[in-house]
Design a protein around this motif. Structure first.
Motif, PDB file in Angstrom:
ATOM      1  N   PHE A 100    -111.636  64.348  92.950  1.00  0.00           N
ATOM      2  CA  PHE A 100    -110.731  63.257  93.306  1.00  0.00           C
ATOM      3  C   PHE A 100    -110.360  62.418  92.078  1.00  0.00           C
ATOM      4  O   PHE A 100    -109.243  61.933  91.969  1.00  0.00           O
ATOM      5  N   PHE A 101    -111.302  62.241  91.159  1.00  0.00           N
ATOM      6  CA  PHE A 101    -111.039  61.489  89.938  1.00  0.00           C
ATOM      7  C   PHE A 101    -109.960  62.174  89.098  1.00  0.00           C
ATOM      8  O   PHE A 101    -109.024  61.525  88.614  1.00  0.00           O
ATOM      9  N   ILE A 102    -110.064  63.482  88.949  1.00  0.00           N
ATOM     10  CA  ILE A 102    -109.059  64.242  88.194  1.00  0.00           C
ATOM     11  C   ILE A 102    -107.703  64.170  88.893  1.00  0.00           C
ATOM     12  O   ILE A 102    -106.663  64.012  88.245  1.00  0.00           O
ATOM     13  N   GLU A 103    -107.720  64.248  90.225  1.00  0.00           N
ATOM     14  CA  GLU A 103    -106.461  64.145  90.971  1.00  0.00           C
ATOM     15  C   GLU A 103    -105.797  62.795  90.733  1.00  0.00           C
ATOM     16  O   GLU A 103    -104.591  62.700  90.548  1.00  0.00           O
ATOM     17  N   ARG A 104    -106.591  61.738  90.718  1.00  0.00           N
ATOM     18  CA  ARG A 104    -106.046  60.391  90.492  1.00  0.00           C
ATOM     19  C   ARG A 104    -105.482  60.257  89.083  1.00  0.00           C
ATOM     20  O   ARG A 104    -104.431  59.668  88.879  1.00  0.00           O
ATOM     21  N   ILE A 105    -106.176  60.809  88.085  1.00  0.00           N
ATOM     22  CA  ILE A 105    -105.677  60.742  86.708  1.00  0.00           C
ATOM     23  C   ILE A 105    -104.351  61.480  86.582  1.00  0.00           C
ATOM     24  O   ILE A 105    -103.408  60.973  85.964  1.00  0.00           O
ATOM     25  N   LEU A 106    -104.262  62.660  87.163  1.00  0.00           N
ATOM     26  CA  LEU A 106    -103.011  63.416  87.107  1.00  0.00           C
ATOM     27  C   LEU A 106    -101.890  62.683  87.838  1.00  0.00           C
ATOM     28  O   LEU A 106    -100.740  62.691  87.397  1.00  0.00           O
ATOM     29  N   PHE A 107    -102.227  62.034  88.946  1.00  0.00           N
ATOM     30  CA  PHE A 107    -101.224  61.264  89.684  1.00  0.00           C
ATOM     31  C   PHE A 107    -100.736  60.080  88.852  1.00  0.00           C
ATOM     32  O   PHE A 107     -99.539  59.812  88.780  1.00  0.00           O
ATOM     33  N   TYR A 108    -101.655  59.365  88.218  1.00  0.00           N
ATOM     34  CA  TYR A 108    -101.270  58.191  87.419  1.00  0.00           C
ATOM     35  C   TYR A 108    -100.424  58.580  86.212  1.00  0.00           C
ATOM     36  O   TYR A 108     -99.561  57.825  85.789  1.00  0.00           O
ATOM     37  N   ARG A 109    -100.658  59.766  85.657  1.00  0.00           N
ATOM     38  CA  ARG A 109     -99.871  60.223  84.508  1.00  0.00           C
ATOM     39  C   ARG A 109     -98.412  60.465  84.880  1.00  0.00           C
ATOM     40  O   ARG A 109     -97.525  60.195  84.083  1.00  0.00           O
ATOM     41  N   LYS A 110     -98.171  61.012  86.056  1.00  0.00           N
ATOM     42  CA  LYS A 110     -96.795  61.344  86.442  1.00  0.00           C
ATOM     43  C   LYS A 110     -96.163  60.286  87.345  1.00  0.00           C
ATOM     44  O   LYS A 110     -95.084  60.503  87.893  1.00  0.00           O
ATOM     45  N   LEU A 111     -96.785  59.131  87.456  1.00  0.00           N
ATOM     46  CA  LEU A 111     -96.312  58.079  88.345  1.00  0.00           C
ATOM     47  C   LEU A 111     -94.978  57.503  87.859  1.00  0.00           C
ATOM     48  O   LEU A 111     -94.825  57.161  86.692  1.00  0.00           O
ATOM     49  N   ASP A 112     -94.031  57.434  88.771  1.00  0.00           N
ATOM     50  CA  ASP A 112     -92.751  56.790  88.507  1.00  0.00           C
ATOM     51  C   ASP A 112     -92.593  55.662  89.524  1.00  0.00           C
ATOM     52  O   ASP A 112     -92.353  55.913  90.706  1.00  0.00           O
ATOM     53  N   VAL A 113     -92.716  54.446  89.066  1.00  0.00           N
ATOM     54  CA  VAL A 113     -92.710  53.279  89.944  1.00  0.00           C
ATOM     55  C   VAL A 113     -91.358  53.118  90.634  1.00  0.00           C
ATOM     56  O   VAL A 113     -91.276  52.620  91.764  1.00  0.00           O
ATOM     57  N   LYS A 114     -90.308  53.574  90.009  1.00  0.00           N
ATOM     58  CA  LYS A 114     -88.948  53.406  90.562  1.00  0.00           C
ATOM     59  C   LYS A 114     -88.725  54.221  91.828  1.00  0.00           C
ATOM     60  O   LYS A 114     -87.804  53.935  92.591  1.00  0.00           O
TER      61      LYS A 114
END
Length: 85
Positions: A28-42
């Motif tokens: 889950f930690f790795i999933e969260r890191i990958l999600f935060y890297r590709k996060l587009d707030v817009k």
């Protein structure tokens, strides 16, 4: 039941459970890191939807982290009880 078998079952059972919980938490930690890297707030329409997306699975990681010491303690207590038998 053989006491040696019971000792091995307690020892390896607790270790296996802790390893499984660690594996799930790291996954889950790795999933969260990958999600935060590709996060587009817009892409999010509201602040609430962004907040939900940002905190997804963090509760599960926190639950595993807070309960792991108790499982380790349970293994210790069970081993002490088996010692006195």
């Amino acid at each position: 039941m053989n006491i040696e078998l019971l000792k091995n079952l307690v020892d390896y059972g607790v270790i296996a459970l802790l390893v499984l919980m660690s594996f799930i938490a790291v996954m889950f930690f790795i999933e969260r890191i990958l999600f935060y890297r590709k996060l587009d707030v817009k892409k999010y329409e509201s602040k609430k939807k962004l907040e939900v997306a940002l905190t997804k699975n963090l509760t599960f990681i926190g639950t595993i982290a807070s309960n792991s010491p108790y499982i380790g303690l349970l293994g210790t207590v069970l081993a002490i009880m088996l010692t006195f038998i």
